[in-house]
Design an enzyme around this catalytic site. Sequence first.
Site, PDB file in Angstrom:
ATOM      1  N   LYS A 148      26.138  30.127 -13.840  1.00  0.00           N
ATOM      2  CA  LYS A 148      26.992  28.602 -14.209  1.00  0.00           C
ATOM      3  C   LYS A 148      26.841  28.269 -15.439  1.00  0.00           C
ATOM      4  O   LYS A 148      27.846  27.689 -16.315  1.00  0.00           O
ATOM      5  CB  LYS A 148      26.921  27.618 -13.483  1.00  0.00           C
ATOM      6  CG  LYS A 148      25.405  26.821 -13.340  1.00  0.00           C
ATOM      7  CD  LYS A 148      25.218  25.768 -12.690  1.00  0.00           C
ATOM      8  CE  LYS A 148      23.527  25.531 -12.828  1.00  0.00           C
ATOM      9  NZ  LYS A 148      23.381  23.972 -12.432  1.00  0.00           N
ATOM     10  N   THR A 149      25.580  28.174 -16.169  1.00  0.00           N
ATOM     11  CA  THR A 149      25.481  27.507 -17.338  1.00  0.00           C
ATOM     12  C   THR A 149      26.428  28.432 -18.501  1.00  0.00           C
ATOM     13  O   THR A 149      26.964  28.190 -19.399  1.00  0.00           O
ATOM     14  CB  THR A 149      23.928  27.687 -17.959  1.00  0.00           C
ATOM     15  OG1 THR A 149      23.259  27.313 -16.818  1.00  0.00           O
ATOM     16  CG2 THR A 149      23.871  27.077 -19.309  1.00  0.00           C
TER      17      THR A 149
ATOM     18  N   ASP B 194      27.560  18.862 -14.871  1.00  0.00           N
ATOM     19  CA  ASP B 194      26.601  20.012 -14.216  1.00  0.00           C
ATOM     20  C   ASP B 194      25.941  19.204 -13.272  1.00  0.00           C
ATOM     21  O   ASP B 194      25.592  18.122 -13.049  1.00  0.00           O
ATOM     22  CB  ASP B 194      25.746  20.643 -15.321  1.00  0.00           C
ATOM     23  CG  ASP B 194      25.102  21.756 -14.721  1.00  0.00           C
ATOM     24  OD1 ASP B 194      25.462  22.242 -13.575  1.00  0.00           O
ATOM     25  OD2 ASP B 194      24.107  22.394 -15.411  1.00  0.00           O
ATOM     26  N   GLU B 195      25.420  19.903 -12.135  1.00  0.00           N
ATOM     27  CA  GLU B 195      24.713  19.538 -10.808  1.00  0.00           C
ATOM     28  C   GLU B 195      25.622  18.397 -10.213  1.00  0.00           C
ATOM     29  O   GLU B 195      24.868  17.099 -10.133  1.00  0.00           O
ATOM     30  CB  GLU B 195      23.205  19.008 -11.346  1.00  0.00           C
ATOM     31  CG  GLU B 195      22.475  19.957 -12.154  1.00  0.00           C
ATOM     32  CD  GLU B 195      22.003  21.120 -11.235  1.00  0.00           C
ATOM     33  OE1 GLU B 195      22.384  20.988 -10.148  1.00  0.00           O
ATOM     34  OE2 GLU B 195      21.175  22.038 -11.728  1.00  0.00           O
TER      35      GLU B 195
ATOM     36  N   GLN C 135      22.360  22.598  -2.893  1.00  0.00           N
ATOM     37  CA  GLN C 135      21.089  22.258  -4.023  1.00  0.00           C
ATOM     38  C   GLN C 135      20.953  20.662  -4.077  1.00  0.00           C
ATOM     39  O   GLN C 135      20.418  20.029  -5.096  1.00  0.00           O
ATOM     40  CB  GLN C 135      21.198  23.035  -4.856  1.00  0.00           C
ATOM     41  CG  GLN C 135      21.181  24.417  -5.153  1.00  0.00           C
ATOM     42  CD  GLN C 135      21.152  25.173  -6.316  1.00  0.00           C
ATOM     43  OE1 GLN C 135      20.197  24.876  -7.105  1.00  0.00           O
ATOM     44  NE2 GLN C 135      22.178  26.015  -6.589  1.00  0.00           N
TER      45      GLN C 135
ATOM     46  N   ARG D 235      14.613  30.258  -6.831  1.00  0.00           N
ATOM     47  CA  ARG D 235      13.883  30.154  -8.241  1.00  0.00           C
ATOM     48  C   ARG D 235      13.430  31.585  -8.388  1.00  0.00           C
ATOM     49  O   ARG D 235      13.198  32.078  -9.711  1.00  0.00           O
ATOM     50  CB  ARG D 235      12.966  29.161  -8.589  1.00  0.00           C
ATOM     51  CG  ARG D 235      13.302  27.655  -8.237  1.00  0.00           C
ATOM     52  CD  ARG D 235      14.343  27.346  -8.955  1.00  0.00           C
ATOM     53  NE  ARG D 235      15.638  27.562  -8.139  1.00  0.00           N
ATOM     54  CZ  ARG D 235      16.967  27.320  -8.568  1.00  0.00           C
ATOM     55  NH1 ARG D 235      17.250  27.225  -9.828  1.00  0.00           N
ATOM     56  NH2 ARG D 235      17.996  27.426  -7.851  1.00  0.00           N
TER      57      ARG D 235
END
Length: 723
Positions: free
Chosen positions: A33-34, A219-220, A250, A601
Amino acid sequence: MSDLLTGLNPPQAEAVLHDEGPLLVLAGAGSGKTRVLTHRIARLIGERGVPPWAILAITFTNKAAGEMRERIVDLVGPVGREVWASTFHSACVRLLRREADAAGLPRDFTIYDADDQARLMRQCLVDEDMDPKRFAPRAVLGQISDAKNRLRGPEELAAEAGSFSDEAVVRLYRRYQQRLAAAGALDFDDLLMVTVRMLEADEATRNRYQSRFQHVMVDEYQDTNHAQYRLVRLLGAPQDNVMAVGDDDQGIYSWRGADVRNILDFERDYPGAHIVALEQNYRSTGTILRAANAVVALNHDRRPKKLWTDAGDGEPLAVAGFRDEHEEARAVASEIDRAAAEGTRLDEIAVFYRTNAQSRAIEDQLVRRRIPYGVVGGPRFYERAEVRDAMAYLRVVANPGDVIAFTRAMGAPKRGVGPGAVAKLAAFAETHGLGIAAAVAQADMVDGLTAAQRRGLAPVGRLLADLDQAARAGLPFDQLVRMAVDGSGLRASLETEGTLEAQGRLENLDELISVAGEYQASSDDPSLQGFLDEVALQSDADTVDQETGAVTLMTVHNAKGLEFDVVMMTGMEEGTFPHSRSDTPEALEEERRLCYVGMTRARRRLGLTHAETRGFRGSREYRLPSRFLAEIPLSDTRSTGRSGARRTEAVMPRSAPGSRPGRQVAAPARFDQGDAVVHATFGEGVVTAVESRGSLVRVRFADDGTERRLMAGAAPMRKVETA
DNA sequence: ATTCAACGCTTTTTT
DNA sequence: AGCGTTGAAT
C-alpha cells in the site's frame, strides 16, 4: 511516467491511476500500500499537474511521514518535499500555529502530554474538592479523551450525562478546560478538536484550506477516530478527493477512540467512491499467511477477504511452551543465535510481546548473551524525569503561563520550594497581573515565603530571564538546554548524588543537549516552539531504526507497519494475549486483530512461545496457552517444549467467534475465603480473598508466610477443609 | 512546609 | 515490581 506503474499488479495500478473523487484502498497486510500511496502522489504531481503543497497525506507516525516524503522526492524530485506529509496531530499543530487567531489561541500555546494532563487533573480534583481515590485522574482523563475524540465539549457531554459520576466528570472536564486555557495549553485530543471546531466555525479559514488541499490521503484509515474523520471530511470537501487506505483486520486502537466503522462505512460517507482491494501479499510465506488468516477469520465483524501469495509455503510455525518467562527468554535468545548463525542479520529479527513489562526477562537474557538489541517503547527518552525537568525550564520560557512546567521547574532540583510556595507565587502573579515567571524574579515581595525559599528562588528568576534573553537572541538550542541544565543546578545535584543511577541521568541530560543540537542543524526553520512541538509529538514508533544491527523488542502495537525476516511472538497465553482485561466479545476481536498484525509482520520465520507460569506484579501466576495458538491450523505448526498447540487443544475447546475468554472453560474449582488448601509447590495455606468472580484467589501459605494470587482453575491446588 | 519512608494498588496497548 | 499516595520526621 509509465515507470510509475512498472512492477505494479493490476489493482495496485488501478489505484495509482485513479484521478479524482473518493477512493478506498482496502490494503491487506503486506500488499504494497505504501507503494500505491507514493506512486499515486507522484503521478498526481508529475502527470496531473497537481502542486505538491496541495496534497495532504496523513500517516500514522512522524517517521512514516518522513519516509513517505523521501520516497516521493525520489520519484518526482525536490518539489516532493512540499507535500504535506504528517500525522494528524502534527498537521493540526501546524495549522493551529498558523491560524492561532482564528482558533482563538495564544500563538505560543503549549502541548500537554499524558504526564502534564495527569498533574493538571490532580489540581482540578483539588479545586472541585473531590477524592482522587474515587475519581482516578487517569480514568477521568480517559472519559474526557473519549468525549473529545467524539468532538463533545463539556456542555455537550453534560447533555449526555446520566449518572452522578457522569456529572462529576462533566464538572472536572469544565474545570480542566479552564485550567488548560489559563495555562495556554492544549492536550493531544484538543489539537484535533480545536482544529475541527475552528474549521467549522470560521468560513474564511475553512475555504482557504479546502481550496488549498486538493487531495487528502489517509493511511491506516481503520484507526481514525471521529474527530479525525470529521477533519478529513472538512478538508476534503467539496471535491472529495479523499483517498483512504486501510485494512479493517488491522484496527487495533479502538481503546483510543478509533472507530472501524469509518472504513466500513466509507462508501456510504463518500457516495460513488471507487474501491480497490489489494489482496496479494508480497511479504510472508504461504504458511505464515495461512496461519494469520485462520486466526483473524474467526472474527465476524469484518469484511470477508482472501489474502494470497504466490510465494511457497516456507517453514512451519514454531510453537513452544516453557516453564516460565526466563526459560522462554533463554529459548528466544537461542533462537536469535541460531538465526544469526544461519546468516540472518540481527536487525531483521524482532521479538514481540503484548505488554511492555514483558521485555524485562528477555532483555536480561539478551544482555547475558551479549546480543545487541533495542527496545521500542517502555520508558521514553522524553518522558524521563530528568529530561522533563530540564525541558520544563524551556517550556516556561516559551510559555510563561504554563503552570505545570513552572511547578516542575521549581521542584527540580529540590530547593525547598514545593506546591505551597508555588501557589503563593501564583497568587502573587495573579494579583499583580504578572506572568508567574516574573513573580519569581520578585520573590522578595511575595508574602509567606521562608527566607530559604527566597534564597532558592532568586537564582531561578535570573536563570529564567537569562534563558528568555538567550532564546530571543537566537542562541542555538543545545546551548540553551545546557544553560538550563547547568544554571538550574540539575547537573550539580546529580553530580553530588554520585550514584550509578545519577550517572545515567547525567548521560540522559547530555543526550538531550545533543538532541537539541541535532534539531538545530536539521530543521528548516528552527524555533524554540518548534523544538518543543517536536518533542511533544514524538512517538515511540518514530524511534524505530531498522538498520542498527540489533534485534528489535517491542509491543505488538508498535509493530504495526513494520516487517522482519524472523519474528518471535512471546507470552502467547490466556490472560497475557489475549489480555485479561479484554473480556468483552468486541475487545477479544481486537486482540485477535492484534495477533493478526503481529503474525503478518514476519517474512520467513515465525515463532510463538508461551510460559506455564509468569511473574506478575511480584507474584507468580499460572497461564494456559493462548486460544490463538489453538486457532492456527495444526498442520502449519511444529510444536516443541512443554505443550504447544496440541496440548492447547486438549485443554481448551476451539473457541467460537465472539466467545468469551477461556476462564469459564476451565470451570474453576470454587474457593471461599477461609478455606484451607494444599498446593503442589507451596504447601498448605489459607484462602484470604477471592477476586474476579472466583477465578482468582489469594492464598497465604504457611511454609513461607507469603501471600500469592493464584488462578483458581489452573493452580495445582485443592481444598482440604471448607471454611 | 518539605521531604522521607512505608503502604497499597495497579494501564494493556499510545498520538 | 514499581508508582503514587499517605503518614511521620526534619
